[in-house]
Design a protein around this motif. Structure first.
Motif, PDB file in Angstrom:
ATOM      1  N   LYS A  22       0.845  -1.211   0.000  1.00  0.00           N
ATOM      2  CA  LYS A  22       0.000   0.000   0.000  1.00  0.00           C
ATOM      3  C   LYS A  22       0.872   1.251   0.000  1.00  0.00           C
ATOM      4  O   LYS A  22       0.624   2.203  -0.733  1.00  0.00           O
ATOM      5  N   GLU A  23       1.916   1.253   0.825  1.00  0.00           N
ATOM      6  CA  GLU A  23       2.770   2.456   0.867  1.00  0.00           C
ATOM      7  C   GLU A  23       3.587   2.603  -0.413  1.00  0.00           C
ATOM      8  O   GLU A  23       3.873   3.716  -0.847  1.00  0.00           O
ATOM      9  N   ILE A  24       3.976   1.483  -1.013  1.00  0.00           N
ATOM     10  CA  ILE A  24       4.696   1.556  -2.295  1.00  0.00           C
ATOM     11  C   ILE A  24       3.793   2.191  -3.350  1.00  0.00           C
ATOM     12  O   ILE A  24       4.220   3.051  -4.131  1.00  0.00           O
ATOM     13  N   GLN A  25       2.512   1.795  -3.353  1.00  0.00           N
ATOM     14  CA  GLN A  25       1.591   2.364  -4.348  1.00  0.00           C
ATOM     15  C   GLN A  25       1.403   3.863  -4.138  1.00  0.00           C
ATOM     16  O   GLN A  25       1.350   4.626  -5.098  1.00  0.00           O
ATOM     17  N   LEU A  26       1.334   4.303  -2.878  1.00  0.00           N
ATOM     18  CA  LEU A  26       1.236   5.746  -2.616  1.00  0.00           C
ATOM     19  C   LEU A  26       2.514   6.443  -3.063  1.00  0.00           C
ATOM     20  O   LEU A  26       2.487   7.528  -3.635  1.00  0.00           O
ATOM     21  N   ALA A  27       3.655   5.800  -2.800  1.00  0.00           N
ATOM     22  CA  ALA A  27       4.945   6.416  -3.155  1.00  0.00           C
ATOM     23  C   ALA A  27       5.108   6.536  -4.666  1.00  0.00           C
ATOM     24  O   ALA A  27       5.672   7.513  -5.155  1.00  0.00           O
ATOM     25  N   GLU A  28       4.591   5.567  -5.404  1.00  0.00           N
ATOM     26  CA  GLU A  28       4.751   5.606  -6.873  1.00  0.00           C
ATOM     27  C   GLU A  28       4.197   6.912  -7.446  1.00  0.00           C
ATOM     28  O   GLU A  28       4.789   7.514  -8.334  1.00  0.00           O
ATOM     29  N   HIS A  29       3.064   7.355  -6.903  1.00  0.00           N
ATOM     30  CA  HIS A  29       2.476   8.597  -7.398  1.00  0.00           C
ATOM     31  C   HIS A  29       3.369   9.798  -7.073  1.00  0.00           C
ATOM     32  O   HIS A  29       3.403  10.779  -7.820  1.00  0.00           O
ATOM     33  N   GLU A  30       4.089   9.716  -5.960  1.00  0.00           N
ATOM     34  CA  GLU A  30       4.977  10.805  -5.538  1.00  0.00           C
ATOM     35  C   GLU A  30       6.375  10.683  -6.151  1.00  0.00           C
ATOM     36  O   GLU A  30       7.261  11.454  -5.817  1.00  0.00           O
ATOM     37  N   HIS A  57      19.625   1.771   1.678  1.00  0.00           N
ATOM     38  CA  HIS A  57      18.524   1.785   2.649  1.00  0.00           C
ATOM     39  C   HIS A  57      17.228   1.162   2.103  1.00  0.00           C
ATOM     40  O   HIS A  57      16.603   1.721   1.214  1.00  0.00           O
ATOM     41  N   MET A  58      16.798   0.042   2.680  1.00  0.00           N
ATOM     42  CA  MET A  58      15.628  -0.693   2.142  1.00  0.00           C
ATOM     43  C   MET A  58      14.325  -0.066   2.628  1.00  0.00           C
ATOM     44  O   MET A  58      13.619  -0.584   3.482  1.00  0.00           O
ATOM     45  N   THR A  59      14.008   1.085   2.043  1.00  0.00           N
ATOM     46  CA  THR A  59      12.805   1.833   2.426  1.00  0.00           C
ATOM     47  C   THR A  59      11.720   1.673   1.356  1.00  0.00           C
ATOM     48  O   THR A  59      11.947   1.041   0.318  1.00  0.00           O
ATOM     49  N   VAL A  60      10.590   2.299   1.610  1.00  0.00           N
ATOM     50  CA  VAL A  60       9.493   2.293   0.633  1.00  0.00           C
ATOM     51  C   VAL A  60       9.953   2.929  -0.683  1.00  0.00           C
ATOM     52  O   VAL A  60       9.656   2.428  -1.774  1.00  0.00           O
ATOM     53  N   GLN A  61      10.700   4.037  -0.581  1.00  0.00           N
ATOM     54  CA  GLN A  61      11.155   4.723  -1.793  1.00  0.00           C
ATOM     55  C   GLN A  61      12.121   3.837  -2.578  1.00  0.00           C
ATOM     56  O   GLN A  61      12.068   3.759  -3.812  1.00  0.00           O
ATOM     57  N   THR A  62      12.991   3.140  -1.860  1.00  0.00           N
ATOM     58  CA  THR A  62      13.939   2.241  -2.516  1.00  0.00           C
ATOM     59  C   THR A  62      13.198   1.081  -3.184  1.00  0.00           C
ATOM     60  O   THR A  62      13.620   0.589  -4.234  1.00  0.00           O
ATOM     61  N   ALA A  63      12.078   0.673  -2.600  1.00  0.00           N
ATOM     62  CA  ALA A  63      11.276  -0.387  -3.217  1.00  0.00           C
ATOM     63  C   ALA A  63      10.824   0.034  -4.616  1.00  0.00           C
ATOM     64  O   ALA A  63      10.835  -0.766  -5.555  1.00  0.00           O
TER      65      ALA A  63
ATOM     66  N   PRO B 147      11.478  11.907   1.989  1.00  0.00           N
ATOM     67  CA  PRO B 147      10.190  11.608   1.357  1.00  0.00           C
ATOM     68  C   PRO B 147      10.349  11.217  -0.120  1.00  0.00           C
ATOM     69  O   PRO B 147      11.388  11.457  -0.736  1.00  0.00           O
ATOM     70  N   SER B 148       9.277  10.641  -0.643  1.00  0.00           N
ATOM     71  CA  SER B 148       9.330  10.045  -1.980  1.00  0.00           C
ATOM     72  C   SER B 148       9.730  11.030  -3.078  1.00  0.00           C
ATOM     73  O   SER B 148      10.534  10.705  -3.947  1.00  0.00           O
TER      74      SER B 148
END
Lengths: 258, 225
Positions: A22-30, A57-63, B147-148
């Protein structure tokens, strides 16, 4: 996607994958830059044939980065570049993949969890640099230069025929690196020499890692070409500055608000 | 801890230090900068920050952040002089900016975990310091990093750099390179629409006047932004 072998990833808790997705999908838009690149190169598949070891760093953004590299054709293995920086739900989502389940993970081999020991950290780095069947990466994506360091030290000691005694290390961390390389020298004496010979290059994320690369090149020890991503204007003048402007107070507030 | 009104020391005024100083000032802290580079020190001063040595202010500040990428920035002897419940953290890549080993060696000091990545260190006289992420980068240890939107820039650079090295090995013999400027500009361009930015376009005559192509790159290699 095919199923991942049970031993070919290590994360804290696969059941966090749905939250991570879910957070990856939100991040994709950003992350419009990464998503535009995915679209632009979808047909060309410029990274087909690339085996990329990432240490970042294995974060959501890195995903989102990892899945972009995979979408461009790359075969990817990942570890974090700091013992505390992994977001466990992001790591779980990468291992499970968009189409897998925690029972049948079909994602990307990732070795990262929040709160690794230093021994575990270097074990994860070694796993990310080791493809099943002992072949290694042909590209490195590094942050701080630890993956690049391990390959270079490995080659140096293999050339010398021996690694220094771990008890002579000047720090705990270097002692662990020496223990690791003493072990690989015994198990596969030409491992790092063979890995390095296949590597076409490294792209380095941060100031500290770039500093190491310039020193290695100055001393004639750099084994493969490197792109200093840190000094791209759209990196250091944005991430280092505006990124820290956001995340410094985020860290202080989360740590000390009570 | 409320940041507003507190005194914060930022060690280093490079790109990271600039972001950190602005971050703390934005919360209302009175920010003091330490620097070894006269250019960055002058920048900090012109941006309105007091610039002095750590030694001068170590006893009055509430928050200390290291951003230097160097080692041995805040030593155990410095921490011994800090105020009760001062916060000490690092945002540089490695954990050698704050002398954690030296802190642990102070006779009688007691480390206690408040929660993961937040520790108090209590000196024999009862004074306590709050150390974040054991001296490792606190924005990732105590929060979730950048942030992203900003990481989309960095990671678009990474992806294009991977494509460059993998697909054009003949153009990159062993050495250290920066990303070609047209790719740097491309990455910025990819992020404009999302923010509603409308770019002005050079006329051919304007482009000729400054000696660039209408489509870029727009700056000479030595330009510093």
């Amino acid at each position: 996607m095919t199923s991942l072998n049970a031993g070919d990833f290590k994360v804290a808790d696969l059941s966090l994958a749905a939250f991570g997705r879910k957070e990856i999908q939100l991040a994709e838009h950003e992350m419009p830059g990464l998503m535009a690149i995915r679209k632009e190169y979808a047909a060309a598949q410029p990274l087909a044939g690339a085996r990329i070891t990432g240490s970042l760093h294995m974060t959501v953004q890195t995903a989102v980065l990892i899945e972009t590299l995979a979408a461009l054709g790359a075969d990817v293995r990942w570890c974090s570049c700091n013992i505390f920086s992994t977001q466990d739900h992001a790591a779980a989502a990468i291992a499970v993949g968009p189409n897998g389940t925690p029972e049948d993970p079909q994602g990307i081999p990732v070795f990262a969890w929040k709160g690794e020991t230093l021994e575990e950290y270097w074990w994860c780095t070694e796993q990310a640099l080791t493809w099943p069947g002992f072949s290694g990466p042909n590209m490195i994506l590094d942050d701080g230069g630890d993956a690049t360091l391990l390959v270079h030290k490995g080659v140096e000691f293999e050339k010398a025929g021996a690694a220094p005694d771990p008890s002579t290390a000047d720090s705990d961390e270097f002692r662990i690196i020496l223990e690791l390389l003493n072990r690989t020298l015994k198990e596969t004496p030409k491992k790092w020499t063979e890995v390095a010979s296949e590597i076409k290059g490294v792209t380095e994320e941060t100031t500290t890692g770039v500093h190491r690369l310039y020193e290695m090149h100055r001393d004639g020890n750099l084994l493969f070409p490197a792109i200093n991503v840190n000094d791209a204007v759209t990196k250091s003048k944005f991430d280092n500055k505006y990124g820290c402007r956001h995340s410094l107070v985020d860290g202080i507030n989360r740590a000390t608000t009570c | 801890m409320l940041i507003g009104g507190k005194v914060a020391v930022v060690c280093g005024y490079g790109d990271v230090g600039k972001g950190c100083a602005e971050s703390l000032r934005g919360q209302g802290a009175r920010v003091i900068v330490t620097e070894i580079d006269p250019i960055c020190a002058l920048q900090a001063a012109m941006d309105g920050y007091q610039v002095t040595t750590l030694d001068e202010v170590v006893g009055i500040a509430d928050i200390f952040v290291t951003t230097t990428g160097n080692k041995d920035i805040i030593m155990a002897a410095d921490m011994a002089k800090m105020k009760h419940q001062a916060i000490v953290g690092n945002i540089g890549h490695f954990d050698n900016e704050i002398d954690m080993a030296g802190l642990a060696k102070i006779p009688g000091i007691v480390k206690d975990e408040v929660k993961p990545q937040v520790h108090t260190w209590t000196f024999p006289d009862g004074k306590t310091l709050i150390v974040l992420s054991e001296g490792r980068l606190l924005n990732l240890g105590n929060a979730t990093g950048h942030p992203s939107f900003v990481m989309s820039n960095s990671f678009a650079d990474q992806t294009l750099a991977q494509i460059e090295l993998f697909t054009k090995p003949e153009e990159y013999p062993v050495g250290v390179y920066t990303l070609p400027k047209h790719l740097d500009e491309k990455v910025a361009r990819l992020h404009l629409d999302a923010l509603g930015v409308k770019l002005t376009t050079l006329t051919q005559s304007q482009a000729d006047y400054i000696g660039v192509n209408v489509d870029g790159p727009y700056k000479a290699e030595q330009y510093r932004y």
